[in-house]
Design a protein around this motif. Structure first.
Motif, mmCIF file in Angstrom:
data_model
loop_
_atom_site.group_PDB
_atom_site.id
_atom_site.type_symbol
_atom_site.label_atom_id
_atom_site.label_comp_id
_atom_site.label_asym_id
_atom_site.label_seq_id
_atom_site.Cartn_x
_atom_site.Cartn_y
_atom_site.Cartn_z
ATOM 1 N N LYS A 18 0.816 -1.134 -0.018
ATOM 2 C CA LYS A 18 0.023 0.004 -0.170
ATOM 3 C C LYS A 18 0.934 1.183 0.035
ATOM 4 N N ILE A 19 0.156 2.348 -0.433
ATOM 5 C CA ILE A 19 0.830 3.514 -0.439
ATOM 6 C C ILE A 19 1.006 4.117 1.096
ATOM 7 N N LEU A 20 2.074 4.609 1.485
ATOM 8 C CA LEU A 20 2.418 5.175 2.865
ATOM 9 C C LEU A 20 2.062 6.624 3.166
ATOM 10 N N PRO A 21 1.868 6.845 4.168
ATOM 11 C CA PRO A 21 1.414 8.695 4.002
ATOM 12 C C PRO A 21 3.018 9.171 4.056
ATOM 13 N N LEU A 22 2.839 10.466 3.683
ATOM 14 C CA LEU A 22 4.198 11.155 3.177
ATOM 15 C C LEU A 22 5.196 11.171 4.327
ATOM 16 N N LYS A 23 4.414 11.570 5.525
ATOM 17 C CA LYS A 23 5.537 11.694 6.831
ATOM 18 C C LYS A 23 6.117 10.560 7.080
ATOM 19 N N ALA A 24 5.346 9.269 6.868
ATOM 20 C CA ALA A 24 5.988 8.011 7.318
ATOM 21 C C ALA A 24 7.286 7.748 6.350
ATOM 22 N N VAL A 25 6.927 7.984 4.914
ATOM 23 C CA VAL A 25 8.255 8.058 4.139
ATOM 24 C C VAL A 25 9.375 8.980 4.536
ATOM 25 N N LEU A 26 9.090 10.129 4.927
ATOM 26 C CA LEU A 26 10.025 11.045 5.026
ATOM 27 C C LEU A 26 10.837 10.604 6.298
ATOM 28 N N ASP A 27 10.135 9.942 7.252
ATOM 29 C CA ASP A 27 10.587 9.504 8.525
ATOM 30 C C ASP A 27 11.528 8.443 8.097
ATOM 31 N N MET A 28 11.239 7.523 7.352
ATOM 32 C CA MET A 28 12.270 6.436 6.939
ATOM 33 C C MET A 28 13.578 6.954 6.294
ATOM 34 N N ILE A 29 13.195 7.875 5.354
ATOM 35 C CA ILE A 29 14.448 8.467 4.751
ATOM 36 C C ILE A 29 15.242 9.053 5.690
#
Length: 357
Positions: A18-29
């Motif tokens: 599934k597509i993750l929330p933008l904030k979650a993606v940035l946290d991973m990066i």
């Protein structure tokens, strides 16, 4: 070229991803950047080669698929995501090199020496993180570098760049408008975008140069491929015998791997290297022709520079300055006398280069 990069196998949609929330993606990066900075420091201390992106191999396959698919979805909305895709080789994959990641992490480590705090420093989001201009310059050249002395610059950027291009970057950073509400500090994302943008321009310039050199000089028999003998001669010529026999064998095996990946043939059967695998090898190991660098003094060895060559160049420049001062007091009447004066300078340059050798 079917270039391999750290996240290649996660680009195709996986069932249930599934597509993750933008904030979650940035946290991973941001977490990956922090872990990479810490890992690089440990590798440097132990004298080991730097690893790839940390944390990703330990993530569940589905989670990796979701992260990559989400980044691709958000890439046009968020510059940090687009930057990560470039660094990981998903964007402009034909130009992929581990140096993309090494440059970005080098900058982060110099800006934020407490590596465990990198994620927190970036958490305020795009266009909300600001850095002192002086720190930005030092992040490029190193803390102990002298801006007036290119021989002291230490940067992954210099593995592909000429002195002229690097100085252009420094000038651009020094003239970037600061935020008056933040005491004139620079927007972190604008700064990083400028650095990586010019870095990719330099790498593309090198790309064209490598292709032209391959066709016009290295491929002796015109077959469109390099035999092992041609390969070894080509590398030795380009790096001025900087690599010994064992290093050349390692590079040949790496080239075989790139060729096998590109063609699908077993690595053990690879006896010829075509231009795309050769290009990838050159990018990853900073194997470049000196032809485009005749106006500067970079030696592409871990971003370093020959002190002897730089001293020679500085001495030549100093003496020429004195000669120009003398010339300004003399009235030359003929073109021939002007030519003789130019020849004196050229002869001086040759003499200094011979003295260095």
């Amino acid at each position: 070229l079917k270039t391999k990069h750290p996240l290649a196998k996660y680009e195709k949609r996986m069932k249930g991803a599934k597509i993750l929330p933008l904030k979650a993606v940035l946290d991973m990066i941001h977490e990956i950047y922090e872990k990479k900075a810490i890992a690089d420091a440990v590798d440097e201390e132990k004298g080991k080669e730097k690893d790839g992106l940390p944390g990703i191999p330990k993530m569940a396959s589905k989670k990796c698929h979701e992260m990559v698919l989400s980044m691709i979805k958000y890439k046009d909305e968020n510059v940090r995501i687009k930057m990560f895709l470039l660094m990981a080789g998903i964007e402009e994959r034909e130009m992929y090199s581990p140096d993309h990641c090494n440059l970005l992490i080098e900058i982060l480590r110099r800006l934020y020496p407490v590596y465990e705090g990198i994620r927190e420093q970036l958490d305020d989001g795009v266009d909300n993180v600001f850095i002192p201009r002086r720190d930005a310059v030092r992040a490029l050249t190193s803390k102990d570098a002298k801006e007036s002395d290119p021989s002291t610059y230490k940067s992954v950027f210099t593995r592909v760049s000429t002195v002229k291009a690097f100085k252009l970057l420094l000038k651009k950073v020094q003239s970037m408008p600061g935020d008056n509400t933040k005491g004139g500090k620079l927007n972190f994302d604008h700064f990083l975008g400028s650095v990586m943008g010019l870095y990719m321009e330099e790498r593309k310039r090198r790309d064209q140069e490598v292709r032209e050199t391959f066709a016009s000089t290295l491929d002796a028999d015109g077959s469109g491929e390099l035999s092992k003998a041609e390969f070894i001669l080509a590398v030795k010529a380009l790096v001025n015998d900087r690599f010994d026999g064992s290093k050349l064998e390692i590079l040949w095996r790496e080239a075989q791997e790139h060729q096998a990946h590109d063609t699908g043939q077993p690595k053990s059967e690879v006896t010829q290297i075509s231009v795309d695998p050769w290009l990838l090898l050159c990018h990853r190991n900073a194997i470049y022709s000196k032809a485009s660098d005749d106006h500067d003094y970079f030696v592409h060895d871990e971003g370093g520079m020959s002190a002897a060559t730089m001293a020679c160049a500085n001495e030549h420049a100093a003496i020429c300055s004195q000669l120009d001062a003398i010339k300004s007091k003399v009235r030359f009447c003929t073109e021939r006398e002007e030519d003789k004066w130019a020849q004196i300078k050229l002869s001086l340059k040759w003499a200094l280069e011979v003295a260095e050798l």
